[in-house]
Each structure stands twice: as C-alpha cells, then as structure tokens.
Design an enzyme around this catalytic site. Structure first.
Site, short mmCIF file in Angstrom:
data_model
loop_
_atom_site.label_atom_id
_atom_site.label_comp_id
_atom_site.label_asym_id
_atom_site.label_seq_id
_atom_site.Cartn_x
_atom_site.Cartn_y
_atom_site.Cartn_z
N GLU A 66 0.84 -1.20 0.01
CA GLU A 66 0.02 0.05 0.03
C GLU A 66 0.95 1.18 0.17
O GLU A 66 0.66 2.38 -0.70
CB GLU A 66 -0.86 -0.08 1.27
CG GLU A 66 -2.07 -0.91 1.13
CD GLU A 66 -1.82 -2.47 1.53
OE1 GLU A 66 -2.56 -3.51 1.20
OE2 GLU A 66 -0.62 -2.39 1.83
N HIS A 135 -10.37 -5.64 9.31
CA HIS A 135 -11.37 -5.73 8.13
C HIS A 135 -12.53 -5.38 8.16
O HIS A 135 -13.30 -5.46 7.25
CB HIS A 135 -11.18 -7.36 7.12
CG HIS A 135 -9.89 -7.81 7.01
ND1 HIS A 135 -9.17 -8.36 7.97
CD2 HIS A 135 -9.18 -7.70 5.83
CE1 HIS A 135 -7.91 -8.80 7.41
NE2 HIS A 135 -7.92 -8.39 5.93
#
Length: 339
Positions: A66, A135
């Site tokens: 990322e 998540h």
C-alpha cells in the site's frame, strides 16, 4: 425533442465501475491501480470490465504494498495524471498513511496551490461478516478530521455513480468510502434499497450536499452509508406507531452539509445520528455539535447510534451485538420520548 432514457437498476459496485469507465473514455489521464483490480475486477467488483476494455497500462494490478502504490498515485497526480487507487480495506490505511496525509492531502497547500493532487482513493468500510478488527472498521471520522481531502460515502447506486464522477473530475484528493454490505456482491449479501435506477449517461452528484431520502416531521435520523438503510427501516417501523421520521443521507462527510442537517432538525426538534464508526470523537458528535452550536430548539437531547468503543470482535454474536440497527434507533427514540 425529448430523448428517452433507458431505465435500469445497478448495484453500487457496477455503478462505480461504470462511472470510472466513462471517465477513462473521455480523459486519457485517468487510470486505476490497486490490488486485484485488473482481470479479477476488484474484490468488491468496483473495476469489473475495466481491464478488458483499457488493458494493463491503465488498469494496473499492484504488488501488496500500500505504501508503494499510494506514493506512486501522489507522484502521478502531481505530474498531471488523475489516478484512482483502491485501498482494499480502509483498515489498511495505517500502512500508507504518510503518503495519504502528509503528501496527498497537504501538497496543494504546501505548494501555494501550484501543485494539484487529484487522487481518488476508494476504499471499503463496514463489518457484519466476522472479518474481525483488521477488515471491518468504518473510520469515517479518521479521514474527515484531517484537512485537505474531500470525503464521500454513498448509500445507493445512483449517488455512487454521480459521486465517483464528481470525485474523478475534482482537482482535490477525494476519499471514496463504500460500505461492503451495500455493494450488491452476492457473497456479502444484498441491501435491496441500495440497488436503484441509474442513468446510462454520465452525471455528477455534487460533493458536499446531503439528501432527504424520507420526509418527516417528528424526528430527524441522519445516516452515513449503512446507517441510512437502518434509518429507513426504523422510520417505517416508527410510522406504524404514528411517528413521522425524516431520514437524511449525508452522502458527503467533507464538506459536511450542516445547513441541511440544521434545517431538518429545526423542523422536527429531535435528532438521532446513525454511524457504524466508533461512538466517541466521531462524525456523530460533530453532527450533534453542529446543531447545538447553532442554538436549534430541541424537544429532547440528541442521541447517537454508533459502534461501541471496542475493537471489532471476530465472533458473529459479539459483532452483531455491537453493530447499529433499526431496533437501536427505535430504542434511541423511545429514550428521547421518556425523558
């Protein structure tokens, strides 16, 4: 001569992909990158069909880094491109937050407006699937709190397409937060009210404008993404008791449409805010303070229905206990009535 518009319903995922494709066709500077956004079409379906039409040069699968692809997006945008980047889960922001906030959000200010950073960062939010604390968060307030970025959060496919189009065309960085439960992906379940009529032609939904999705006179329910749908379900149940609830869909967190919130609460005199983000220090408190600071007359103390200040549990019974719901909204209204 009036041209007939074909009516069809889309999921949020398909509406997002359609908006991106339409902008890519008219602006060669627009490209997409992220993890599994190429041939797979994105884990949540947001880029389905784009790889087949535009190829690997403009629809780029990235390594699982990322930090690398967010840094690349900032550089590309600063050099005249208009990247759309998918951060698969908003929870992963910690890995690349330096690129997001110290670069993407600030560089236009640091350069005195000379450097534009038109990045669209689309990212999934929300829980309910036993995906645990890494998540399943929403983190709306985390991004809304930090100056330099616009933040949008659609609750239905029409707004998703229009907000995505507006985000891509905007010269500012835009965080596009979509809730997994509203995407229309079969394995995530389907919220039917999120699947609505969407025009084929391109259009914009203005960033910074809320929408009244149900008019009422007795209480205002302000929702963000999934909170809008909880609010609509609660409003239908309250109507059976003779209570008229107005439901306001924020659509944008930054800029925040305080005028729409205040106008609704002036009419109803009561306010409930529904947000799947954490209870404390969040959008719910900001919305309530926006009303109170303006001295809006209230018939009862405002209430918020939000996620408890705990890490999100893995086990289904514990997670479901913690999530906002229509029943919790009705309980909040009953508390207002009893005081």
């Amino acid at each position: 001569m009036t041209v007939a518009t074909k009516e069809r319903k889309l999921t949020i995922a398909r509406a997002m992909a359609e908006a991106i494709a339409q902008e890519m066709r008219i602006d060669e500077r627009v490209f997409v990158m992220g993890e599994d956004i190429g041939p797979l079409g994105g884990v949540f379906g947001n880029t389905r069909g784009l790889y087949d039409e535009f190829g690997a040069e403009r629809v780029r699968d990235t390594p699982i880094s990322e930090t690398a692809f967010m840094g690349a997006a900032v550089g590309a945008a600063s050099d005249g491109m208009r990247p759309i980047v998918e951060l698969m889960f908003v929870d992963f922001f910690g890995v690349c937050f330096d690129a997001i906030y110290n670069l993407m959000a600030k560089n236009t200010y640091f350069s005195g407006g000379e450097v534009k950073v038109p990045v669209v960062l689309m990212t999934s939010t929300g829980g309910g699937y036993s995906d645990a604390g890494q998540h399943s968060q929403c983190l709306h307030a985390t991004f809304a709190h930090l100056p330099g970025m616009k933040v949008v959060a659609p609750s239905n496919a029409y707004d998703a397409k229009g907000l995505m189009t507006a985000a891509i065309r905007d010269d500012n960085p835009v965080i596009f937060m979509f809730h997994k439960a509203l995407q229309g992906m079969g394995w995530l379940g389907t919220e039917k009210d999120a699947i609505v009529q969407v025009p084929e032609q391109a259009y914009e939904v203005p960033i910074g404008k809320a929408a009244v999705v149900r008019e009422g006179s007795d209480v205002t329910i302000v929702g963000i993404t999934s909170g809008v749908h909880h609010g609509l379900k609660a409003a239908r149940q309250l109507a059976e008791r003779g209570v008229s609830a107005e439901v306001l869909d924020l659509r944008s967190l930054v800029p925040l449409d305080r005028e729409a919130i205040i106008a609704s609460v002036r009419k109803t005199g009561r306010l409930i805010v529904v947000d799947e983000d954490y209870h404390s220090y969040g959008m719910s408190g900001e919305i309530i303070s926006s009303v109170v600071e303006q001295g809006v007359p209230l018939k009862a103390a405002p209430q918020r229905v939000a996620y408890p200040d705990i890490p999100i549990p893995f086990t289904r019974p514990m997670e479901q206990w913690a999530l906002p719901s229509a029943d919790k909204i009705i309980a909040a209204f009953e508390k207002m009535e009893s005081n």
